[in-house]
Design a protein around this motif. Structure first.
Motif, mmCIF file in Angstrom:
data_model
loop_
_atom_site.group_PDB
_atom_site.id
_atom_site.type_symbol
_atom_site.label_atom_id
_atom_site.label_comp_id
_atom_site.label_asym_id
_atom_site.label_seq_id
_atom_site.Cartn_x
_atom_site.Cartn_y
_atom_site.Cartn_z
ATOM 1 N N ALA A 104 0.830 -1.209 0.000
ATOM 2 C CA ALA A 104 0.000 0.000 0.000
ATOM 3 C C ALA A 104 0.862 1.254 0.000
ATOM 4 O O ALA A 104 0.550 2.243 -0.681
ATOM 5 C CB ALA A 104 -0.928 -0.013 1.215
ATOM 6 N N LEU A 105 1.948 1.230 0.756
ATOM 7 C CA LEU A 105 2.853 2.386 0.810
ATOM 8 C C LEU A 105 3.442 2.671 -0.569
ATOM 9 O O LEU A 105 3.460 3.824 -1.027
ATOM 10 C CB LEU A 105 3.955 2.101 1.834
ATOM 11 C CG LEU A 105 4.985 3.183 2.153
ATOM 12 C CD1 LEU A 105 5.552 2.965 3.555
ATOM 13 C CD2 LEU A 105 6.135 3.196 1.154
ATOM 14 N N ILE A 106 3.914 1.618 -1.232
ATOM 15 C CA ILE A 106 4.507 1.804 -2.562
ATOM 16 C C ILE A 106 3.457 2.299 -3.553
ATOM 17 O O ILE A 106 3.706 3.219 -4.342
ATOM 18 C CB ILE A 106 5.155 0.488 -3.039
ATOM 19 C CG1 ILE A 106 6.363 0.150 -2.162
ATOM 20 C CG2 ILE A 106 5.575 0.597 -4.504
ATOM 21 C CD1 ILE A 106 6.980 -1.206 -2.446
ATOM 22 N N ASP A 107 2.261 1.704 -3.514
ATOM 23 C CA ASP A 107 1.196 2.137 -4.423
ATOM 24 C C ASP A 107 0.867 3.615 -4.228
ATOM 25 O O ASP A 107 0.716 4.372 -5.193
ATOM 26 C CB ASP A 107 -0.063 1.300 -4.198
ATOM 27 C CG ASP A 107 0.064 -0.112 -4.753
ATOM 28 O OD1 ASP A 107 1.049 -0.367 -5.475
ATOM 29 O OD2 ASP A 107 -0.814 -0.943 -4.455
ATOM 30 N N ASP A 108 0.746 4.033 -2.969
ATOM 31 C CA ASP A 108 0.390 5.428 -2.689
ATOM 32 C C ASP A 108 1.478 6.385 -3.158
ATOM 33 O O ASP A 108 1.189 7.447 -3.722
ATOM 34 C CB ASP A 108 0.139 5.614 -1.190
ATOM 35 C CG ASP A 108 -1.156 4.951 -0.735
ATOM 36 O OD1 ASP A 108 -1.986 4.623 -1.608
ATOM 37 O OD2 ASP A 108 -1.332 4.759 0.483
ATOM 38 N N LEU A 109 2.740 6.030 -2.920
ATOM 39 C CA LEU A 109 3.826 6.910 -3.338
ATOM 40 C C LEU A 109 3.942 6.967 -4.860
ATOM 41 O O LEU A 109 4.163 8.042 -5.433
ATOM 42 C CB LEU A 109 5.147 6.447 -2.724
ATOM 43 C CG LEU A 109 5.314 6.683 -1.218
ATOM 44 C CD1 LEU A 109 6.644 6.114 -0.739
ATOM 45 C CD2 LEU A 109 5.233 8.167 -0.884
ATOM 46 N N LEU A 165 11.057 2.813 -6.192
ATOM 47 C CA LEU A 165 9.854 2.228 -5.593
ATOM 48 C C LEU A 165 9.489 0.917 -6.281
ATOM 49 O O LEU A 165 9.139 -0.076 -5.622
ATOM 50 C CB LEU A 165 8.696 3.223 -5.685
ATOM 51 C CG LEU A 165 8.870 4.526 -4.894
ATOM 52 C CD1 LEU A 165 7.767 5.513 -5.256
ATOM 53 C CD2 LEU A 165 8.866 4.256 -3.396
ATOM 54 N N GLU A 166 9.572 0.897 -7.602
ATOM 55 C CA GLU A 166 9.258 -0.334 -8.327
ATOM 56 C C GLU A 166 10.295 -1.415 -8.041
ATOM 57 O O GLU A 166 9.976 -2.608 -8.012
ATOM 58 C CB GLU A 166 9.181 -0.052 -9.830
ATOM 59 C CG GLU A 166 8.039 0.871 -10.236
ATOM 60 C CD GLU A 166 6.667 0.300 -9.893
ATOM 61 O OE1 GLU A 166 6.562 -0.913 -9.599
ATOM 62 O OE2 GLU A 166 5.686 1.068 -9.917
ATOM 63 N N GLN A 167 11.533 -1.006 -7.811
ATOM 64 C CA GLN A 167 12.553 -1.981 -7.433
ATOM 65 C C GLN A 167 12.215 -2.611 -6.087
ATOM 66 O O GLN A 167 12.367 -3.822 -5.895
ATOM 67 C CB GLN A 167 13.926 -1.324 -7.378
ATOM 68 C CG GLN A 167 15.042 -2.301 -7.023
ATOM 69 C CD GLN A 167 16.392 -1.625 -6.912
ATOM 70 O OE1 GLN A 167 16.518 -0.416 -7.089
ATOM 71 N NE2 GLN A 167 17.416 -2.411 -6.620
ATOM 72 N N MET A 168 11.738 -1.796 -5.134
ATOM 73 C CA MET A 168 11.331 -2.339 -3.835
ATOM 74 C C MET A 168 10.145 -3.286 -3.996
ATOM 75 O O MET A 168 10.063 -4.318 -3.321
ATOM 76 C CB MET A 168 10.963 -1.200 -2.883
ATOM 77 C CG MET A 168 12.136 -0.381 -2.371
ATOM 78 S SD MET A 168 13.321 -1.340 -1.388
ATOM 79 C CE MET A 168 14.689 -1.421 -2.555
ATOM 80 N N ARG A 169 9.222 -2.948 -4.905
ATOM 81 C CA ARG A 169 8.089 -3.838 -5.139
ATOM 82 C C ARG A 169 8.567 -5.188 -5.684
ATOM 83 O O ARG A 169 8.102 -6.254 -5.246
ATOM 84 C CB ARG A 169 7.105 -3.200 -6.120
ATOM 85 C CG ARG A 169 5.775 -3.963 -6.198
ATOM 86 C CD ARG A 169 4.996 -3.590 -7.445
ATOM 87 N NE ARG A 169 4.714 -2.173 -7.544
ATOM 88 C CZ ARG A 169 3.696 -1.565 -6.936
ATOM 89 N NH1 ARG A 169 2.900 -2.255 -6.147
ATOM 90 N NH2 ARG A 169 3.500 -0.274 -7.115
ATOM 91 N N ALA A 170 9.506 -5.147 -6.625
ATOM 92 C CA ALA A 170 10.036 -6.393 -7.184
ATOM 93 C C ALA A 170 10.759 -7.207 -6.114
ATOM 94 O O ALA A 170 10.641 -8.441 -6.069
ATOM 95 C CB ALA A 170 10.975 -6.076 -8.350
ATOM 96 N N GLU A 171 11.502 -6.526 -5.242
ATOM 97 C CA GLU A 171 12.182 -7.229 -4.149
ATOM 98 C C GLU A 171 11.168 -7.877 -3.210
ATOM 99 O O GLU A 171 11.375 -8.994 -2.723
ATOM 100 C CB GLU A 171 13.072 -6.258 -3.375
ATOM 101 C CG GLU A 171 14.266 -5.731 -4.144
ATOM 102 C CD GLU A 171 15.310 -6.803 -4.394
ATOM 103 O OE1 GLU A 171 15.250 -7.868 -3.746
ATOM 104 O OE2 GLU A 171 16.185 -6.591 -5.253
ATOM 105 N N LEU A 172 10.075 -7.173 -2.944
ATOM 106 C CA LEU A 172 9.042 -7.725 -2.063
ATOM 107 C C LEU A 172 8.424 -8.978 -2.672
ATOM 108 O O LEU A 172 8.215 -9.991 -1.983
ATOM 109 C CB LEU A 172 7.967 -6.668 -1.812
ATOM 110 C CG LEU A 172 6.802 -7.086 -0.912
ATOM 111 C CD1 LEU A 172 7.298 -7.449 0.483
ATOM 112 C CD2 LEU A 172 5.759 -5.976 -0.835
#
Length: 439
Positions: free
Chosen positions: A373-378, A390-397
């Motif tokens: 949710a944090l990544i989506d909002d940012l 941010l997209e890199q953090m999403r891929a890592e998640l």
């Protein structure tokens, strides 16, 4: 270097726990002497009747002073135990955060001032050549100070209790991080970005001490660089550890100018080194503490993902402020002088705020949903140039979730965005999230 001088004084004031209590002791002595003179004048003029006997006055003052010594020792032993318990639940680095509370110092000053006043005032009982002399104003003031100390004790319990609540700690750290980012990083908007490194032939000014970099006086360095025609690259950013002999600055001087010992000393003074990072001058230290509290809450011995979710709430606020600020290395140019100061980039700040929490919380759906949710909002609110980290953090998640032994339905739930972690709606998997293969 006046800015750095003020910085050093403020750091000393933050950490000098003894100053305010010492002022309380001195105030107790001064107040006792003043009230003693008032009592003498009133007694000689016959304006105040003797309320109690000299022996009763001595017993009362002795009881107040002795009782306050015991009470002070008990109260602050209790406070230290509370602080130790709180720091073990949050992070060892939060001990200094608690101890710097001004209320604790002021209350200790009140206690010690009361003790000092009563014991010094005992010397006046039976003075003026009259063994039955009892200073009436002193007795009244001693009783008033006793009740003031009791009120201060209640204030201390409220202050410590409020300050140790996890929501209060996280909210205060988030507020500090946002405020210091806006003040310290936002003030660099007038200088331009810099991406070059110091040339290989630059002269190295090495550190004379050890610790961590607390602050850099960029304006002082710019003035010095402009006068001498220097080009200066600061080799350590605020928050970095440094040891004696490690490179502190790299300097390119004009031909014919040597870096004398005096000039190197002036350059070193522009960088404040201390044993501990400062919440006042290091805007990313508060973010570091938020992350520390979150990963401590996610440890197997505590297993409190809700606290980590609250930390992520504050981290999101910090990232929103950081997204609108000039991050990364900055340079200031004046005449022939140039100063480059390193600082974390947007990608560095995003990694600091999210990566460790994702690693330690990958097995907790509360954490993965809140991070999503944090990544989506940012992503929805910041400029496209800030999306890649941010997209890199999403891929890592997504990759971390793939390593967990979840079935497909639990993976779907774990990657769905939820600002509460769990408790909001079980929304659909965001289209931007890569599918997680079943193990």
């Amino acid at each position: 270097m006046a800015v750095i001088s003020r910085t050093r004084v403020r750091l000393w004031w933050e950490r000098a726990f003894w100053v305010i209590p010492t002022v309380g002791v001195l105030a107790g002595i001064a107040l006792s002497e003043f009230v003693s003179q008032v009592d003498d004048e009133l007694m000689r003029g016959g304006y105040v009747p003797q309320l109690v006997s000299a022996s009763s006055t001595a017993q009362l003052l002795s009881a107040i002073g002795g009782g306050m010594i015991t009470f002070t020792g008990f109260v602050f032993s209790f406070v230290v135990l509370l602080l130790q318990f709180g720091s073990s639940q949050y992070s060892p680095r939060t001990v200094s955060y608690f101890l710097r509370a001004r209320a604790t110092r002021v209350i200790l000053a009140i206690f010690l001032g009361t003790v000092t006043f009563t014991f010094v005032s005992l010397l006046d009982v039976g003075s003026l050549g009259r063994p039955d002399y009892a200073p009436a104003v002193t007795v009244i003031l001693a009783v008033m100070l006793l009740f003031t100390s009791l009120a201060a004790f209640i204030w201390l319990l409220h202050s410590v209790g409020s300050r140790m609540r996890v929501d209060a700690v996280l909210s205060d750290l988030g507020r500090r991080a946002r405020g210091q980012l806006a003040v310290l990083v936002g003030s660099r908007a007038s200088v331009s970005a810099a991406d070059d490194e110091a040339p290989s032939g630059a002269l190295i000014v090495r550190s004379a001490g050890s610790g961590q970099v607390i602050a850099v006086d960029q304006s002082g360095l710019v003035r010095l660089a402009a006068r001498r025609g220097l080009r200066i690259w600061v080799a350590r950013q605020v928050g970095d550890a440094i040891t004696p002999g490690a490179p502190l600055l790299r300097v390119v001087a004009p031909k014919g100018l040597e870096l004398s010992s005096a000039l190197q000393a002036r350059l070193r003074r522009a960088v404040v080194i201390d044993s501990e990072r400062s919440l006042r001058y290091d805007p990313f230290y508060a973010l570091r503490l938020l992350v520390d509290i979150a990963i401590k809450a996610l440890s197997p011995g505590i297993n409190d993902p809700t606290t980590a979710v609250r930390a992520l709430d504050e981290i999101e606020g910090v990232l929103r402020v950081a997204a609108g600020l000039p991050l990364g290395a900055r340079q200031a140019v004046r005449g022939e002088g140039r100063v480059v100061v390193p600082a974390p980039s947007w990608a560095d700040v995003v990694a600091l705020g999210l990566l460790e929490i994702m690693v330690f919380g990958a097995g907790q759906p509360q954490i993965t949903r809140r991070v999503t949710a944090l990544i989506d909002d940012l992503v929805a609110d910041v400029g496209e140039e800030l999306h890649p980290p941010l997209e890199q953090m999403r891929a890592e998640l997504v990759s971390l979730l793939g390593a967990e032994s979840f079935d497909s339905e639990l993976r779907r739930i774990a990657i769905a965005p939820d600002r509460q972690g769990l408790g909001g709606r079980l929304g659909p998997v965001p289209a931007s999230s890569a599918p997680v293969a079943e193990s």
